[in-house]
Design a protein around this motif. Structure first.
Motif, short mmCIF file in Angstrom:
data_model
loop_
_atom_site.label_atom_id
_atom_site.label_comp_id
_atom_site.label_asym_id
_atom_site.label_seq_id
_atom_site.Cartn_x
_atom_site.Cartn_y
_atom_site.Cartn_z
N GLU A 153 0.77 -1.22 0.13
CA GLU A 153 -0.18 0.18 0.04
C GLU A 153 1.05 1.27 -0.04
OE1 GLU A 153 -3.02 0.20 3.05
OE2 GLU A 153 -4.05 -1.64 2.26
N LEU A 154 2.16 1.09 0.65
CA LEU A 154 2.82 2.40 0.96
C LEU A 154 3.42 2.62 -0.44
CD1 LEU A 154 3.66 4.53 2.95
CD2 LEU A 154 5.54 3.13 3.51
N LEU A 155 4.03 1.63 -1.12
CA LEU A 155 4.46 1.77 -2.46
C LEU A 155 3.70 2.30 -3.35
CD1 LEU A 155 7.29 0.96 -4.20
CD2 LEU A 155 6.11 -1.07 -4.69
N THR A 156 2.64 1.85 -3.56
CA THR A 156 1.35 2.30 -4.42
C THR A 156 1.14 3.72 -4.01
OG1 THR A 156 0.46 0.03 -4.51
CG2 THR A 156 -0.98 1.98 -5.30
N ALA A 157 0.85 4.30 -2.79
CA ALA A 157 0.69 5.43 -2.35
C ALA A 157 1.78 6.57 -2.81
CB ALA A 157 0.43 5.57 -0.90
N THR A 158 2.94 5.89 -2.67
CA THR A 158 4.09 6.95 -2.95
C THR A 158 4.23 7.20 -4.35
OG1 THR A 158 5.40 5.93 -0.98
CG2 THR A 158 6.78 7.30 -2.59
N SER A 159 4.12 6.30 -5.31
CA SER A 159 3.80 6.37 -6.92
C SER A 159 2.93 7.36 -7.24
CB SER A 159 3.50 5.01 -7.43
OG SER A 159 3.31 5.16 -8.74
N LEU A 160 1.50 7.22 -6.59
CA LEU A 160 0.46 7.99 -6.74
C LEU A 160 1.10 9.65 -6.25
CD1 LEU A 160 -2.70 5.85 -5.62
CD2 LEU A 160 -1.88 6.58 -7.84
N LEU A 161 1.48 9.78 -5.22
CA LEU A 161 1.92 11.09 -4.77
C LEU A 161 2.96 11.83 -5.48
CD1 LEU A 161 2.08 10.46 -0.63
CD2 LEU A 161 0.56 11.94 -1.91
N THR A 162 3.83 10.93 -5.84
CA THR A 162 5.05 11.47 -6.67
C THR A 162 4.36 12.13 -8.02
OG1 THR A 162 6.42 9.80 -5.68
CG2 THR A 162 7.34 10.97 -7.72
N ALA A 163 3.21 11.46 -8.69
CA ALA A 163 3.03 12.03 -10.02
C ALA A 163 1.87 13.20 -9.50
CB ALA A 163 2.07 10.73 -10.42
N THR A 164 1.51 13.29 -8.37
CA THR A 164 0.54 14.40 -7.98
C THR A 164 1.49 15.59 -7.77
OG1 THR A 164 -0.88 12.83 -6.85
CG2 THR A 164 -1.25 14.91 -6.30
N LEU A 165 2.47 15.61 -7.15
CA LEU A 165 3.12 16.81 -6.50
C LEU A 165 4.19 17.47 -7.55
CD1 LEU A 165 4.06 14.82 -3.10
CD2 LEU A 165 2.51 16.66 -3.57
N LYS A 166 4.08 17.01 -8.77
CA LYS A 166 4.82 18.07 -9.82
C LYS A 166 6.08 18.62 -9.45
CE LYS A 166 0.34 19.04 -12.00
NZ LYS A 166 -0.57 18.73 -10.74
N PHE A 167 7.10 17.61 -9.33
CA PHE A 167 8.41 18.15 -8.96
C PHE A 167 9.61 17.24 -9.70
CE2 PHE A 167 7.90 14.72 -6.09
CZ PHE A 167 9.13 14.34 -5.71
N GLU A 168 10.67 17.54 -9.59
CA GLU A 168 11.86 16.83 -9.87
C GLU A 168 12.66 16.73 -8.96
OE1 GLU A 168 13.79 18.22 -13.43
OE2 GLU A 168 12.01 18.11 -14.76
N GLY A 169 12.76 15.53 -8.28
CA GLY A 169 13.65 15.33 -7.11
C GLY A 169 13.37 13.70 -6.42
N HIS A 170 13.18 13.97 -5.18
CA HIS A 170 13.17 12.86 -4.43
C HIS A 170 11.87 13.04 -3.32
CE1 HIS A 170 17.27 11.97 -5.92
NE2 HIS A 170 16.93 10.75 -5.74
N ILE A 171 11.30 11.85 -2.97
CA ILE A 171 10.30 12.01 -2.07
C ILE A 171 10.47 10.63 -0.98
CG2 ILE A 171 8.49 10.40 -3.54
CD1 ILE A 171 6.35 12.12 -2.18
N THR A 172 9.95 10.96 0.18
CA THR A 172 10.02 9.89 1.13
C THR A 172 8.74 9.97 1.94
OG1 THR A 172 12.42 10.12 1.67
CG2 THR A 172 11.33 9.07 3.26
N VAL A 173 8.01 8.82 1.91
CA VAL A 173 6.80 8.50 2.56
C VAL A 173 7.10 7.67 3.85
CG1 VAL A 173 4.40 8.21 2.40
CG2 VAL A 173 5.47 9.08 0.54
N GLN A 174 6.86 8.21 5.01
CA GLN A 174 7.45 7.12 6.25
C GLN A 174 6.17 7.20 7.04
OE1 GLN A 174 11.37 8.21 7.60
NE2 GLN A 174 10.58 8.36 9.81
N LEU A 175 6.01 6.04 7.72
CA LEU A 175 5.18 5.59 9.00
C LEU A 175 5.91 5.56 9.81
CD1 LEU A 175 2.64 3.29 7.17
CD2 LEU A 175 2.33 5.85 7.20
N GLN A 176 5.60 5.80 11.18
CA GLN A 176 6.01 5.65 12.53
C GLN A 176 5.26 5.60 13.44
OE1 GLN A 176 10.16 8.37 12.34
NE2 GLN A 176 10.34 6.56 13.81
N GLY A 177 5.31 4.82 14.32
CA GLY A 177 4.24 4.50 15.27
C GLY A 177 4.99 3.80 16.25
N ASP A 178 4.09 3.48 17.47
CA ASP A 178 4.64 2.62 18.73
C ASP A 178 3.94 1.30 18.59
OD1 ASP A 178 1.71 3.08 19.24
OD2 ASP A 178 1.93 4.20 21.05
#
Length: 287
Positions: A47-72
């Motif tokens: 799900e996170l891989l899929t979401a990152t691909s969708l986000l990267t296409a949405t944000l219209k930039f050239e560079g890198h993106i990190t999508v990170q979940l952290q919890g307890d």
């Protein structure tokens, strides 16, 4: 026959709404090959891989993106790194028994999602939102509501495509517009898109999925963009790390353990250095 890993963007001729559809198999398999992940962690990474691909296409930039979940929770960390070329890698950390649940809170506990965008030109940006207890998709919808103020819906699925694990997803988003009836238009397309079934998105060709959902609408589909797995580890980077440690400490590690081992959690690659490797490395830096 395996489908290629691709992201498809599309627009509606009569509505100020954009869409994306992504289907992943090979890149997902390569993310999973780095470690022996429990099945619930595999689903979360998909799900996170899929979401990152969708986000990267949405944000219209050239560079890198990190999508990170952290919890307890049992899964303390899950992260996907990608870029505007749709080259992805990812890893997760967990401990103990991970419950066989699709509810996000059962896996990650109380935590947050951090989206870090590092453009090739411009300032680094990070957005952070609390995790929705139920799903990653809802958490990301909250992110868009806070940061972009654009109506956004996201659908994320993992499952089998033939004998292999696959992941797929869709995104629907309003375009910035003052057009009358914008909300009703979005809700109409949201209702159509919401009828998509996991097995359709995972197993059918993208064009067939889009036709099933929108055959009564005028839709422009752009050329697909390939999505791939790419790890940035290398022997050269390991050597640079050894140079940072210093020759004396590196040789002490060799004497203690017989060799120095470095493992990449992203791709599972293993690097080894013995005494002669270390001697050669440091002698080369003297010339």
């Amino acid at each position: 026959m395996n489908k290629p890993d691709q992201l498809h963007r599309y627009l509606f001729d009569h509505y100020q709404v954009r869409g994306e559809l992504v289907q992943l198999q090979q890149s997902f398999q390569q993310v999973l090959s780095g470690q022996a992940y429990p099945v619930p962690v595999q689903r979360l990474l998909g799900e996170l891989l899929t979401a990152t691909s969708l986000l990267t296409a949405t944000l219209k930039f050239e560079g890198h993106i990190t999508v990170q979940l952290q919890g307890d929770g049992p899964v303390s960390l899950a992260v996907i790194n990608g870029n505007h070329h749709q080259q992805m890698r990812g890893v997760a950390r967990w401990q103990g028994t991970v419950p066989d649940s699709e509810r996000l809170a059962d896996l990650v506990g109380t935590g947050y999602i951090a989206i870090t965008i590092t453009p090739e030109n411009g300032e680094r940006y990070q957005g952070i939102v609390a995790l929705n207890e139920n799903s990653l998709a809802a958490s990301l919808e909250n992110y868009f509501a806070q940061s972009e103020q654009l109506a956004t819906r996201i659908w994320l699925f993992t499952g089998l495509q033939g004998d292999h694990q696959a992941a797929a997803g869709m995104l629907l988003q309003s375009l910035p517009s003052e057009a009358e009836g914008q909300q009703q238009d979005f809700e109409h397309l949201e209702a159509l898109t919401g009828t998509v079934k996991a097995e359709e998105l995972l197993q059918l060709d993208a064009q067939e999925v889009l036709y099933r959902l929108y055959h009564q609408e005028a839709v422009r589909v752009f050329d697909p963009q390939p999505v791939s797995f790419q790890c940035t580890c290398s022997k050269e980077k390991c050597e640079q790390a050894l140079l940072q440690v210093g020759q004396q400490e590196a040789m002490e590690l060799i004497e203690e353990k017989g060799k120095i081992e470095m493992h990449c959690d992203y791709c599972g690659h293993h690097y080894q250095f013995d005494g002669s490797d270390v001697q050669t490395l440091f002698s080369q830096t003297l010339h």
